[in-house]
Design a protein around this motif. Sequence first.
Motif, PDB file in Angstrom:
ATOM      1  N   LEU A  80       0.832  -1.207   0.000  1.00 47.92           N
ATOM      2  CA  LEU A  80       0.000   0.000   0.000  1.00 47.92           C
ATOM      3  C   LEU A  80       0.866   1.256   0.000  1.00 47.92           C
ATOM      4  O   LEU A  80       0.614   2.206  -0.747  1.00 47.92           O
ATOM      5  CB  LEU A  80      -0.940  -0.006   1.219  1.00 47.92           C
ATOM      6  CG  LEU A  80      -2.070  -1.049   1.157  1.00 47.92           C
ATOM      7  CD1 LEU A  80      -2.858  -1.062   2.460  1.00 47.92           C
ATOM      8  CD2 LEU A  80      -2.991  -0.779  -0.030  1.00 47.92           C
ATOM      9  N   VAL A  81       1.907   1.225   0.850  1.00 45.73           N
ATOM     10  CA  VAL A  81       2.808   2.381   0.908  1.00 45.73           C
ATOM     11  C   VAL A  81       3.464   2.596  -0.451  1.00 45.73           C
ATOM     12  O   VAL A  81       3.535   3.718  -0.964  1.00 45.73           O
ATOM     13  CB  VAL A  81       3.885   2.170   2.013  1.00 45.73           C
ATOM     14  CG1 VAL A  81       4.980   3.218   1.908  1.00 45.73           C
ATOM     15  CG2 VAL A  81       3.241   2.190   3.389  1.00 45.73           C
ATOM     16  N   GLY A 138       2.309   6.293  -7.137  1.00 48.18           N
ATOM     17  CA  GLY A 138       1.296   7.158  -7.710  1.00 48.18           C
ATOM     18  C   GLY A 138       1.465   8.627  -7.359  1.00 48.18           C
ATOM     19  O   GLY A 138       0.782   9.491  -7.908  1.00 48.18           O
ATOM     20  N   SER A 139       2.370   8.910  -6.437  1.00 43.94           N
ATOM     21  CA  SER A 139       2.544  10.290  -5.968  1.00 43.94           C
ATOM     22  C   SER A 139       3.351  11.105  -6.983  1.00 43.94           C
ATOM     23  O   SER A 139       3.930  10.535  -7.923  1.00 43.94           O
ATOM     24  CB  SER A 139       3.289  10.272  -4.630  1.00 43.94           C
ATOM     25  OG  SER A 139       4.623   9.890  -4.869  1.00 43.94           O
ATOM     26  N   ARG A 144       2.405   1.623  -3.345  1.00 45.52           N
ATOM     27  CA  ARG A 144       1.421   2.051  -4.344  1.00 45.52           C
ATOM     28  C   ARG A 144       1.223   3.569  -4.252  1.00 45.52           C
ATOM     29  O   ARG A 144       1.162   4.278  -5.249  1.00 45.52           O
ATOM     30  CB  ARG A 144       0.107   1.327  -4.094  1.00 45.52           C
ATOM     31  CG  ARG A 144      -0.843   1.499  -5.235  1.00 45.52           C
ATOM     32  CD  ARG A 144      -1.933   0.451  -5.260  1.00 45.52           C
ATOM     33  NE  ARG A 144      -2.711   0.639  -6.475  1.00 45.52           N
ATOM     34  CZ  ARG A 144      -2.421   0.099  -7.637  1.00 45.52           C
ATOM     35  NH1 ARG A 144      -1.371  -0.682  -7.752  1.00 45.52           N
ATOM     36  NH2 ARG A 144      -3.159   0.338  -8.700  1.00 45.52           N
ATOM     37  N   ARG A 145       1.151   4.016  -3.010  1.00 48.98           N
ATOM     38  CA  ARG A 145       0.981   5.444  -2.768  1.00 48.98           C
ATOM     39  C   ARG A 145       2.178   6.231  -3.330  1.00 48.98           C
ATOM     40  O   ARG A 145       2.015   7.245  -3.985  1.00 48.98           O
ATOM     41  CB  ARG A 145       0.858   5.633  -1.245  1.00 48.98           C
ATOM     42  CG  ARG A 145       0.384   6.967  -0.792  1.00 48.98           C
ATOM     43  CD  ARG A 145      -1.076   7.150  -1.113  1.00 48.98           C
ATOM     44  NE  ARG A 145      -1.439   8.544  -1.004  1.00 48.98           N
ATOM     45  CZ  ARG A 145      -2.018   9.077   0.054  1.00 48.98           C
ATOM     46  NH1 ARG A 145      -2.356   8.319   1.069  1.00 48.98           N
ATOM     47  NH2 ARG A 145      -2.307  10.355   0.095  1.00 48.98           N
ATOM     48  N   LEU A 146       3.366   5.663  -3.042  1.00 46.93           N
ATOM     49  CA  LEU A 146       4.599   6.328  -3.488  1.00 46.93           C
ATOM     50  C   LEU A 146       4.674   6.394  -5.010  1.00 46.93           C
ATOM     51  O   LEU A 146       5.002   7.432  -5.583  1.00 46.93           O
ATOM     52  CB  LEU A 146       5.815   5.541  -2.984  1.00 46.93           C
ATOM     53  CG  LEU A 146       6.461   5.982  -1.679  1.00 46.93           C
ATOM     54  CD1 LEU A 146       7.637   5.074  -1.373  1.00 46.93           C
ATOM     55  CD2 LEU A 146       6.937   7.421  -1.807  1.00 46.93           C
TER      56      LEU A 146
END
Lengths: 423, 315
Positions: free
Chosen positions: B175-176, B182-183, B178-180
């Motif tokens: 999850l982390v 997509g950031s 994925r966030r990174l």
Amino acid sequence: MRLTRRRFLKLTGVGAVAAALPLDVVPVLAQSGPVRLGILAARAGVLAPVGESGLRGVQFATDRINAAGGILGRRLELIVEEESSPKDTVERFRKLALSDKVDAVSGAISTGVGLALGPAAEEMKTIWLAWDATTQKGVEESMPKPKYSFRSTDNECEAVMASILTARHWKGKFKTVAGINPDYSYGRDNWAAFLAIMKKYGIEAQVVSELWPKLGATDFTSHVATLIQAKPDLIFSCFWAGDTPIFMKQAHAAGLTKSTKVVLTTGGGVHESLKKDFTPEGAILGYNCFYFENPKASALAKEFTRWHAEKFKEWPNYESDHGYFTVVAFKAAIERAAKAAGGKWPTQDAIIQALEGVEAESLSGPRRYREDHIMEAAFFQGVTTHRNRHDFVTIDPVESMSTKQIQKPSGVGLYDWINGWKV
Amino acid sequence: MIVRALGLIAGAALVLLPLAGVPYTTTLLLPAFGYAVALLGLNLLFGSTGLLSFGHALFIALGGYTAAALTGRFGVRSLELVLLAAALVAALVAVPIGLLCVRYVKIYFGMLTLAFGMLFYSFLYKFYALTGGDEGMRVLRPMLLGRPLEHLDTVAYLTGPFYYYALGVLVVAALVMRRLVGSPFGLSLRSIRENAAKAESLGIGVRRCRLAAFVVAAVFGAIGGVLLVVPTGLADPLLAYWTHSGNLVFMLLLGGFDHFLGPVLGALVFILLQDSVMSLTSYWRFVFGAILAVIVIFFPRGLMGLLDARRAAAS
């Protein structure tokens, strides 16, 4: 080929079922069917020849046992897995224990693997009979009182015997020593034991060089140059792999072996590669627990040597004996425990109890497990000679010492034990 | 769509596996979880940033030895603390190494990371008193969420609480990541991969971003390393050896580096494949070499590329 959705699902479905099936759905045949013995043998890298040798001993023992009707009428079946890194080998051990549901595991040579397997065997509650891999750290720190692990002879036995022979043959005849040993615990432990024993014998030899090439190194040019500079009277080495002949060849070419005394504690492991061309007479050479031309060899040892030479076109070495012993000791323990249980197939606890102190005829003669789960065996070393029918050196006379003499007893530190000797 | 459905099925299977009464298969997946976490990090470096590290095993070993030092020598048994410490140590080590490495790209970056990996291997191997040399350091069973779980034997511990813990860490890591990815930071990395000069002209700090990716990858590597050594009970120098780094790259190629979940699939398939092929033949390394060759030549987008045909058509 186009991979349609339907086709893909079909394929993955079949794949998933096929992958899941053989892993754990093994019927448990607790007291019928074959006795399953898991084997962990090194198959690649510098350990591969040693792993192969151990496997040959295991195979020879298994064939004999099965030809004679198995263990209490049950066939002995081997499931061979590879010994590699500690992490991977622990996973293979787990597979043998959980998936193949073996009755015991035999094998492992590397000290790092041994240190990982010891606790793993205790945790998995699976009997593990090691071929080698017994370091002081393993004995004293990691597994002080194991239940399921049965370990080999101590790493230092060869150094202890070679040091005693050095003192016996050459005391007063050398003033400087150099050590060239493989850079890992085995090399370091053996060199430290040698120095401690020299001191104990009152030999005040000056250490002029300590060299630590990588295990399995293939070039010793710089090491030989250093040794020539250092001019030692005696070189001590516990090389046991393909590095032994390479070092000897380069040392010989540089004229190093002409006047220098050489002690090779474990070179007998690769005895056929120690050709007469470059291996001098008069060196101390150790064969660990099995010498293929032992004049006092038993009929069993002679049969094995013949079988090995015919089948593999090679003369056998010690690891076969370690492997052989683990199998026959396991069988002897089951029979011993069954006898105590009135002929019934014994429980695992009863087999463990019976393994403690069990004695069995091995290739090197009678061997046993001590009550603290350490092997006892005879070791063979001697002075090299060129007077034989081979193109490589052998030893004459053959000297033999029991681990009762060259292995520290239970519950004592190695150096405390050496310091307590009366010489 | 297919990928999502398969992902859900696979996820459900992973959650239910410990209940299926197949302890060996369950323990087999533990290293896959560890590798998957490490590979998520490695893929930020390779897939997103375009930097291929041949020394990533350094950080796995760093995590492993941190776990060994804390549990074995300092009596810290809390896995949360161990994971935190491993992440910190990895970040501290990664900053200076990264500063040197990210000055280069392509093969030069690869060679430099390889050199640092082997340097660390030599350190682990040579400094006996500190690292235990070839024998490594024992890793004692850690507590999970403050619970010692001493009543459980090792198999029950590994196939129960630790399994879910590792799976949980993997999910959080994914999850982390994925966030990174997509950031804006993730987008910057991809633009650097595509054209570093152009990215720089847009005002992206190329080296700074590469360094950040390197440090994040290192942290993920160390966390993966901790998960990897707990089931083995030992941290040994081979964890840092270059062949281990090579295996990581293999897993990445196998799973597919241009899909977010490629590394996770790569780790799972690698472990299951290794397990079955190793039992079949002692020449399993040869088989693996052949598989790698086939993947690189015929399926450069890995298994995920095969599954995700729609994206392939789009790209």
